[in-house]
Design a protein around this motif. Structure first.
Motif, short mmCIF file in Angstrom:
data_model
loop_
_atom_site.label_atom_id
_atom_site.label_comp_id
_atom_site.label_asym_id
_atom_site.label_seq_id
_atom_site.Cartn_x
_atom_site.Cartn_y
_atom_site.Cartn_z
N VAL A 245 -3.14 3.32 -1.85
CA VAL A 245 -3.54 2.48 -2.98
C VAL A 245 -2.67 1.24 -2.96
O VAL A 245 -1.45 1.31 -2.79
CB VAL A 245 -3.37 3.25 -4.32
CG1 VAL A 245 -3.67 2.33 -5.50
CG2 VAL A 245 -4.27 4.46 -4.34
N GLU A 246 -3.32 0.09 -3.17
CA GLU A 246 -2.58 -1.16 -3.24
C GLU A 246 -1.97 -1.29 -4.63
O GLU A 246 -2.66 -1.15 -5.64
CB GLU A 246 -3.52 -2.34 -2.95
CG GLU A 246 -2.79 -3.67 -2.91
CD GLU A 246 -3.71 -4.82 -2.57
OE1 GLU A 246 -3.21 -5.95 -2.50
OE2 GLU A 246 -4.93 -4.61 -2.39
N MET A 247 -0.67 -1.56 -4.68
CA MET A 247 0.05 -1.67 -5.95
C MET A 247 1.01 -2.83 -5.89
O MET A 247 1.48 -3.21 -4.80
CB MET A 247 0.87 -0.40 -6.22
CG MET A 247 0.10 0.88 -6.30
SD MET A 247 1.24 2.26 -6.58
CE MET A 247 0.11 3.62 -6.50
N PHE B 224 0.85 -1.18 0.00
CA PHE B 224 0.00 0.00 0.00
C PHE B 224 0.89 1.23 0.00
O PHE B 224 1.80 1.35 0.82
CB PHE B 224 -0.90 0.02 1.23
CG PHE B 224 -2.02 -0.98 1.16
CD1 PHE B 224 -3.22 -0.63 0.57
CD2 PHE B 224 -1.88 -2.26 1.68
CE1 PHE B 224 -4.27 -1.54 0.49
CE2 PHE B 224 -2.91 -3.16 1.62
CZ PHE B 224 -4.11 -2.82 1.02
N VAL B 225 0.60 2.15 -0.92
CA VAL B 225 1.41 3.36 -1.08
C VAL B 225 0.53 4.58 -0.80
O VAL B 225 -0.59 4.67 -1.32
CB VAL B 225 2.00 3.46 -2.51
CG1 VAL B 225 2.82 4.72 -2.67
CG2 VAL B 225 2.84 2.23 -2.82
N ALA B 226 1.05 5.50 0.02
CA ALA B 226 0.33 6.74 0.30
C ALA B 226 0.37 7.61 -0.96
O ALA B 226 1.44 7.96 -1.44
CB ALA B 226 0.97 7.47 1.47
N VAL B 227 -0.81 7.96 -1.48
CA VAL B 227 -0.88 8.75 -2.71
C VAL B 227 -1.25 10.19 -2.43
O VAL B 227 -1.25 11.01 -3.34
CB VAL B 227 -1.85 8.12 -3.73
CG1 VAL B 227 -1.33 6.78 -4.22
CG2 VAL B 227 -3.24 8.00 -3.16
N GLU C 257 4.43 -1.21 -10.22
CA GLU C 257 3.53 -0.05 -10.23
C GLU C 257 3.96 0.99 -9.20
O GLU C 257 3.94 2.19 -9.47
CB GLU C 257 2.09 -0.48 -9.93
CG GLU C 257 1.43 -1.30 -11.02
CD GLU C 257 0.10 -1.87 -10.57
OE1 GLU C 257 -0.73 -2.14 -11.46
OE2 GLU C 257 -0.13 -2.05 -9.36
N ALA C 258 4.35 0.51 -8.04
CA ALA C 258 4.78 1.42 -6.97
C ALA C 258 6.03 2.19 -7.39
O ALA C 258 6.13 3.40 -7.14
CB ALA C 258 5.03 0.64 -5.68
N ILE D 278 6.24 6.20 -7.70
CA ILE D 278 7.24 6.94 -6.91
C ILE D 278 8.06 7.85 -7.82
O ILE D 278 8.33 9.01 -7.47
CB ILE D 278 8.13 5.98 -6.10
CG1 ILE D 278 7.30 5.33 -4.98
CG2 ILE D 278 9.35 6.69 -5.54
CD1 ILE D 278 8.00 4.17 -4.29
N ASP D 279 8.44 7.35 -8.99
CA ASP D 279 9.21 8.19 -9.93
C ASP D 279 8.41 9.41 -10.36
O ASP D 279 8.92 10.53 -10.38
CB ASP D 279 9.64 7.37 -11.15
CG ASP D 279 10.76 6.40 -10.84
OD1 ASP D 279 11.47 6.62 -9.83
OD2 ASP D 279 10.91 5.41 -11.59
#
Length: 157
Positions: free
Chosen positions: A96-98, A87-90, A102-103, A107-108
């Motif tokens: 969002v689960e990635m 899960f990444v804080a957007v 994808e993460a 991030i880039d």
């Protein structure tokens, strides 16, 4: 000795400009620099996550053991059976689960966006510093002071 008739109005203007510098311009500069520091902190967190993801990909193992901070520096050891999705804080408190690829792409893009924002904040701080310098030069002229030699000048903030 009696001061000239216009001396009171000049002193009043000088006082108003000094209040403007200290209460408005320096406060605005401080806010912009604090905001820029917060954005740099976010970039740092995203880059740290990127390094962690790359380490997971290099290790190739799906299982992961980690120390998790529960708050107030209380840590517990956690075991993750499947680390292929995270899960990444957007933003705005949403996650969002990635999968890992994808993460990394997210991030880039996010760090590029945040870097552009820090550049804008740096330009804003330079403009505020220029305004402070301009008002200080105006004060110098109002008070009839001579220009300081270059060796005695210092940065505004």
């Amino acid at each position: 000795m009696v001061p000239p008739a216009g001396a009171d109005s000049v002193d009043q203007k000088v006082l108003q400009y000094e209040v403007f510098i200290n209460d408005v311009l320096r406060r605005d500069l401080r806010k912009v620099l604090e905001q820029r520091d917060q954005v740099y902190e976010k970039i740092s967190q995203y880059l740290q996550l990127k390094n962690t993801i790359q380490s997971l990909q290099e290790a190739g193992s799906q299982q992961l053991k980690a120390d998790v901070d529960l708050g107030c520096n209380f840590y517990v050891q956690a075991q993750v059976d499947d680390s292929s999705r995270i899960f990444v804080a957007v933003g705005f408190g949403f996650f969002v689960e990635m999968n890992l690829d994808e993460a990394l792409r997210f991030i880039d893009r996010k760090t590029t966006q945040l870097t552009a924002f820090t550049e804008q904040l740096t330009q804003d701080s330079a403009k505020i510093k220029a305004h402070i310098r301009m008002v200080l030069e105006g004060l110098r002229e109002l008070q009839g002071l001579s220009d300081l030699p270059e060796s005695q000048r210092r940065d505004v903030f």
